[in-house]
Design a protein around this motif. Structure first.
Motif, PDB file in Angstrom:
ATOM      1  N   GLN A 125       0.581  -1.134   0.054  1.00  0.00           N
ATOM      2  CA  GLN A 125       0.171  -0.465  -0.291  1.00  0.00           C
ATOM      3  C   GLN A 125       1.209   1.455  -0.345  1.00  0.00           C
ATOM      4  OE1 GLN A 125      -3.470  -0.089  -0.751  1.00  0.00           O
ATOM      5  NE2 GLN A 125      -3.946  -2.182  -0.386  1.00  0.00           N
ATOM      6  N   TYR A 136      -2.010  13.676 -11.031  1.00  0.00           N
ATOM      7  CA  TYR A 136      -1.552  11.967 -10.431  1.00  0.00           C
ATOM      8  C   TYR A 136      -1.678  11.408 -12.109  1.00  0.00           C
ATOM      9  CZ  TYR A 136      -1.208   7.548  -8.692  1.00  0.00           C
ATOM     10  OH  TYR A 136      -1.376   6.245  -7.872  1.00  0.00           O
ATOM     11  N   GLU A 139      -2.786   4.664 -11.708  1.00  0.00           N
ATOM     12  CA  GLU A 139      -3.683   3.879 -11.291  1.00  0.00           C
ATOM     13  C   GLU A 139      -3.783   3.130 -10.180  1.00  0.00           C
ATOM     14  OE1 GLU A 139      -6.623   3.803 -13.304  1.00  0.00           O
ATOM     15  OE2 GLU A 139      -5.403   4.888 -14.382  1.00  0.00           O
ATOM     16  N   PHE A 140      -2.206   3.337  -9.670  1.00  0.00           N
ATOM     17  CA  PHE A 140      -1.867   2.915  -8.063  1.00  0.00           C
ATOM     18  C   PHE A 140      -2.730   3.529  -6.998  1.00  0.00           C
ATOM     19  CE2 PHE A 140       1.790   3.113 -10.944  1.00  0.00           C
ATOM     20  CZ  PHE A 140       2.340   1.538 -10.932  1.00  0.00           C
ATOM     21  N   ASN A 141      -3.705   2.414  -6.421  1.00  0.00           N
ATOM     22  CA  ASN A 141      -4.471   3.381  -5.258  1.00  0.00           C
ATOM     23  C   ASN A 141      -3.593   3.861  -3.792  1.00  0.00           C
ATOM     24  OD1 ASN A 141      -6.024   4.081  -3.818  1.00  0.00           O
ATOM     25  ND2 ASN A 141      -6.422   1.973  -2.376  1.00  0.00           N
ATOM     26  N   LYS A 143      -3.730   5.114  -0.520  1.00  0.00           N
ATOM     27  CA  LYS A 143      -4.851   4.233   0.534  1.00  0.00           C
ATOM     28  C   LYS A 143      -4.591   5.434   1.497  1.00  0.00           C
ATOM     29  CE  LYS A 143      -6.699   0.499   3.267  1.00  0.00           C
ATOM     30  NZ  LYS A 143      -6.228  -1.227   3.622  1.00  0.00           N
TER      31      LYS A 143
END
Length: 176
Positions: A125, A136, A139-141, A143
């Motif tokens: 994460q 941004y 596509e990375f989350n 969190k």
């Protein structure tokens, strides 16, 4: 107002706001990683202060490692991320928390994603102190984000302009 090299910067985020953001991220990490032994992977140089403050607040067992990646020249990203200091720890099958000072374009995260996939981590994460949703592109989350901020060039609390400003306890934005 402060002067760093040839640019002026004005106050933007107070120490109190930074502390509140750190406490929020640390609280979320404590809840999500209770009874686990994650590896905190700090991204140097910028994340050293945030990593230190978040990890000090982590209540369980954990391990700490760092990588050093670079993509900035002056006030803008080059778009090319270079690995300047690689991993020195085995991460296969580990749960990893990437500690970033700021996520803007996401190019650094893309490079870290390649490294972690190659290492065979169980999962990871991203925890960042500052997040610029306007900038941004990946596509990375994300969190864990302490503060969402506009797409302005900032210094302080680990972030620099050509080497200066990392030691500032408040965050300043470039005067326009």
């Amino acid at each position: 107002m402060i002067q760093l090299h040839d640019l002026q910067f004005e106050p933007f985020i107070s120490e109190a706001e930074i502390e509140e953001a750190i406490a929020k991220v640390a609280s979320q990490l404590n809840a999500d990683y209770k009874d686990e032994n994650p590896v905190f992977l700090g991204v140097l140089n910028g994340a050293f202060m945030f990593a230190s403050d978040v990890i000090k607040r982590f209540e369980g067992d954990c391990e700490v490692s760092f990588v050093k990646l670079g993509s900035y020249e002056g006030t803008s990203t080059t778009g090319a991320v270079k690995t300047l200091l690689g991993l020195n720890q085995q991460l296969k099958e580990r749960r990893v928390i990437i500690i970033e000072d700021i996520v803007d374009t996401g190019n650094t995260l893309e490079e870290i994603n390649k490294i972690l996939k190659k290492e065979g981590v169980a999962d990871y994460q991203v925890a960042t102190l500052f997040f610029k949703p306007e900038a941004y592109k990946k596509e990375f989350n994300i969190k864990y984000a302490g503060l969402e901020i506009p797409n302005k060039f900032i210094v302080g609390y680990g972030l620099d302009y050509d080497g200066l400003g990392r030691n500032l306890t408040k965050v300043y934005k470039r005067k326009e």
